[in-house]
Design a protein around this motif. Structure first.
Motif, PDB file in Angstrom:
ATOM      1  N   ASN A  59     142.988  -5.406  80.883  1.00 48.48           N
ATOM      2  CA  ASN A  59     143.896  -6.309  79.872  1.00 48.48           C
ATOM      3  C   ASN A  59     143.438  -5.931  78.155  1.00 48.48           C
ATOM      4  O   ASN A  59     143.841  -6.291  77.249  1.00 48.48           O
ATOM      5  CB  ASN A  59     142.065  -7.502  80.052  1.00 48.48           C
ATOM      6  N   THR A  60     142.909  -4.886  78.415  1.00 55.30           N
ATOM      7  CA  THR A  60     143.128  -4.699  76.627  1.00 55.30           C
ATOM      8  C   THR A  60     144.207  -3.271  76.280  1.00 55.30           C
ATOM      9  O   THR A  60     144.565  -3.500  75.738  1.00 55.30           O
ATOM     10  CB  THR A  60     141.046  -4.070  76.015  1.00 55.30           C
ATOM     11  N   LEU A  61     143.750  -1.790  76.700  1.00 51.52           N
ATOM     12  CA  LEU A  61     145.151  -1.571  77.082  1.00 51.52           C
ATOM     13  C   LEU A  61     145.687  -0.786  76.898  1.00 51.52           C
ATOM     14  O   LEU A  61     146.661  -0.813  76.836  1.00 51.52           O
ATOM     15  CB  LEU A  61     143.884  -0.169  77.912  1.00 51.52           C
TER      16      LEU A  61
ATOM     17  N   ARG B 220     160.564 -17.366  63.904  1.00 53.79           N
ATOM     18  CA  ARG B 220     160.304 -15.950  63.586  1.00 53.79           C
ATOM     19  C   ARG B 220     159.959 -14.611  64.695  1.00 53.79           C
ATOM     20  O   ARG B 220     159.074 -15.106  66.015  1.00 53.79           O
ATOM     21  CB  ARG B 220     159.663 -15.443  62.715  1.00 53.79           C
ATOM     22  N   ALA B 221     159.508 -13.704  64.811  1.00 55.62           N
ATOM     23  CA  ALA B 221     160.132 -12.577  65.833  1.00 55.62           C
ATOM     24  C   ALA B 221     158.255 -13.279  66.933  1.00 55.62           C
ATOM     25  O   ALA B 221     157.772 -12.682  65.853  1.00 55.62           O
ATOM     26  CB  ALA B 221     160.672 -11.130  65.769  1.00 55.62           C
ATOM     27  N   THR B 222     157.625 -13.010  67.503  1.00 58.01           N
ATOM     28  CA  THR B 222     156.823 -13.462  68.088  1.00 58.01           C
ATOM     29  C   THR B 222     156.442 -12.290  68.738  1.00 58.01           C
ATOM     30  O   THR B 222     157.103 -12.622  70.092  1.00 58.01           O
ATOM     31  CB  THR B 222     156.618 -14.597  68.066  1.00 58.01           C
ATOM     32  N   TRP B 223     155.134 -11.903  69.005  1.00 61.08           N
ATOM     33  CA  TRP B 223     154.712 -10.765  70.243  1.00 61.08           C
ATOM     34  C   TRP B 223     153.160 -11.971  70.339  1.00 61.08           C
ATOM     35  O   TRP B 223     152.538 -11.617  69.566  1.00 61.08           O
ATOM     36  CB  TRP B 223     153.909  -9.429  69.596  1.00 61.08           C
ATOM     37  N   MET B 224     152.855 -12.284  71.387  1.00 61.80           N
ATOM     38  CA  MET B 224     152.388 -13.151  72.150  1.00 61.80           C
ATOM     39  C   MET B 224     151.095 -12.041  73.033  1.00 61.80           C
ATOM     40  O   MET B 224     151.935 -11.262  74.249  1.00 61.80           O
ATOM     41  CB  MET B 224     152.517 -14.478  73.082  1.00 61.80           C
ATOM     42  N   ASN B 225     149.856 -12.439  73.026  1.00 60.72           N
ATOM     43  CA  ASN B 225     149.302 -11.253  73.834  1.00 60.72           C
ATOM     44  C   ASN B 225     148.474 -12.514  74.735  1.00 60.72           C
ATOM     45  O   ASN B 225     148.079 -13.237  73.991  1.00 60.72           O
ATOM     46  CB  ASN B 225     147.710 -10.384  73.677  1.00 60.72           C
TER      47      ASN B 225
ATOM     48  N   LEU C 180     141.026  -8.017  73.005  1.00 56.24           N
ATOM     49  CA  LEU C 180     141.813  -8.321  73.001  1.00 56.24           C
ATOM     50  C   LEU C 180     142.322  -8.857  71.571  1.00 56.24           C
ATOM     51  O   LEU C 180     143.438  -8.957  71.149  1.00 56.24           O
ATOM     52  CB  LEU C 180     142.359  -8.683  74.282  1.00 56.24           C
ATOM     53  N   ASN C 181     142.016 -10.233  71.421  1.00 51.88           N
ATOM     54  CA  ASN C 181     141.744 -10.529  69.557  1.00 51.88           C
ATOM     55  C   ASN C 181     141.601 -10.068  69.025  1.00 51.88           C
ATOM     56  O   ASN C 181     142.461 -10.180  67.853  1.00 51.88           O
ATOM     57  CB  ASN C 181     141.126 -11.934  70.191  1.00 51.88           C
ATOM     58  N   GLN C 182     141.215  -9.228  69.510  1.00 44.91           N
ATOM     59  CA  GLN C 182     140.672  -7.792  67.737  1.00 44.91           C
ATOM     60  C   GLN C 182     141.841  -7.241  67.263  1.00 44.91           C
ATOM     61  O   GLN C 182     142.630  -6.894  66.331  1.00 44.91           O
ATOM     62  CB  GLN C 182     139.667  -7.006  68.153  1.00 44.91           C
ATOM     63  N   THR C 183     142.964  -6.762  69.250  1.00 50.14           N
ATOM     64  CA  THR C 183     143.502  -6.682  69.207  1.00 50.14           C
ATOM     65  C   THR C 183     145.026  -6.696  68.148  1.00 50.14           C
ATOM     66  O   THR C 183     145.811  -6.155  67.127  1.00 50.14           O
ATOM     67  CB  THR C 183     143.809  -5.230  69.947  1.00 50.14           C
ATOM     68  N   THR C 184     145.327  -8.079  68.941  1.00 47.95           N
ATOM     69  CA  THR C 184     146.497  -9.069  68.326  1.00 47.95           C
ATOM     70  C   THR C 184     146.211  -9.058  66.836  1.00 47.95           C
ATOM     71  O   THR C 184     147.593  -9.477  65.655  1.00 47.95           O
ATOM     72  CB  THR C 184     145.791 -10.261  68.834  1.00 47.95           C
ATOM     73  N   LYS C 185     144.709  -9.300  66.345  1.00 51.50           N
ATOM     74  CA  LYS C 185     144.973  -9.618  64.649  1.00 51.50           C
ATOM     75  C   LYS C 185     144.831  -8.146  63.859  1.00 51.50           C
ATOM     76  O   LYS C 185     145.764  -8.333  63.653  1.00 51.50           O
ATOM     77  CB  LYS C 185     142.574  -9.720  64.687  1.00 51.50           C
TER      78      LYS C 185
END
Length: 262
Positions: A119-121, A150-155, A181-186
């Motif tokens: 889920n995270t790594l 615009r280009a978008t990366w969605m987790n 994962l939310n922290q990774t996204t930010k």
């Protein structure tokens, strides 16, 4: 430059439906990943899509808990879509696994470790190896119907990853992995501000409770109107993805377009 889309993984559930929808509603090539049975994944994604050119779909092997497989896939894709000629316009990063611990005594070390690996790594390694395909500040983006501006990366995250919204407890490893994962996204979005400027953003999303293998044992606890088919969930998620603005970057959104608090 030629835009393309990534769906990882696309072997079943939401991922498969995302791949099918992109093939039906856009004109861009779609790179779909699967851990095994690549030919079967390809057949399942294309099933019933008679008006879609099969050449638009590429299926590559990725096991999100095996970094080498991710690196190998990125190398394979670089030959299909060279960075000087193409760019990643939409990445849908959706690996997930759930062990629902109700009490601390139910936490199993190996299960919790697998949860974080998946889920995270997993998303983190996908970012490591596939983010170089995202457009830089100097890139000229193509306007494509059915895709965000615009280009978008969605987790793919979950509401239970919200710390401030946690009023029930339980699901220790799953909650923690999605919060991470939310922290990774930010953090990744902060990087994109420097590398891509306004050309690329990163967001996280909560799909609701969807009829997939991940949530199957909880279906009986969900009101019928809140239990979504994969088709409905993906339709709503794409609507939200396609309408995000620069003010929305780095945040987690649900299928209704409402922000999930950190």
């Amino acid at each position: 430059m030629q835009p393309w889309a990534l769906v990882a993984p696309a072997s079943r559930g939401i991922g498969m439906e995302f791949a099918r929808r992109l093939l039906q509603t856009t004109k861009v090539p779609v790179v779909a990943t699967a851990r095994k049975d690549l030919d079967q994944t390809r057949e399942n994604v294309l099933k019933g899509l008679n008006d879609v050119s099969e050449d638009r779909l590429k299926v590559v092997r990725v096991d999100v808990i095996d970094e080498q497989s991710i690196s190998d896939a990125a190398e394979q894709v670089s030959k299909l879509y060279p960075k000087k000629e193409a760019y990643l316009h939409l990445s849908l990063c959706i690996p997930g696994i759930l062990f629902p611990e109700k009490a601390p005594s139910q936490i199993n070390y190996d299960d919790a470790l697998l949860t974080f690996k998946t889920n995270t790594l997993g998303p983190m390694m996908l970012i490591k190896h596939f983010s170089p395909f995202l457009p830089r500040k100097s890139a000229n983006l193509s306007e494509e119907s059915g895709l965000p501006a615009r280009a978008t990366w969605m987790n793919m995250s979950a509401r239970v990853g919200s710390i401030s919204d946690n009023g029930l407890g339980g699901w220790y490893s799953y909650r923690a992995s999605k919060a991470a994962l939310n922290q990774t996204t930010k953090t990744f979005d902060n990087y994109l501000k420097m590398s891509s400027g306004e050309k690329a953003i990163s967001i996280a999303m909560h799909p609701g409770t969807v009829k997939t293998g991940l949530s199957k044992e909880f279906w009986s606890n969900v009101k019928e109107e809140k239990l979504f088919s994969t088709e409905y969930a993906v339709e709503r998620l794409m609507e939200v993805i396609n309408t995000r603005s620069l003010d929305d970057r780095g945040k987690c959104w649900d299928w209704k377009g409402e922000e999930v608090p950190p």
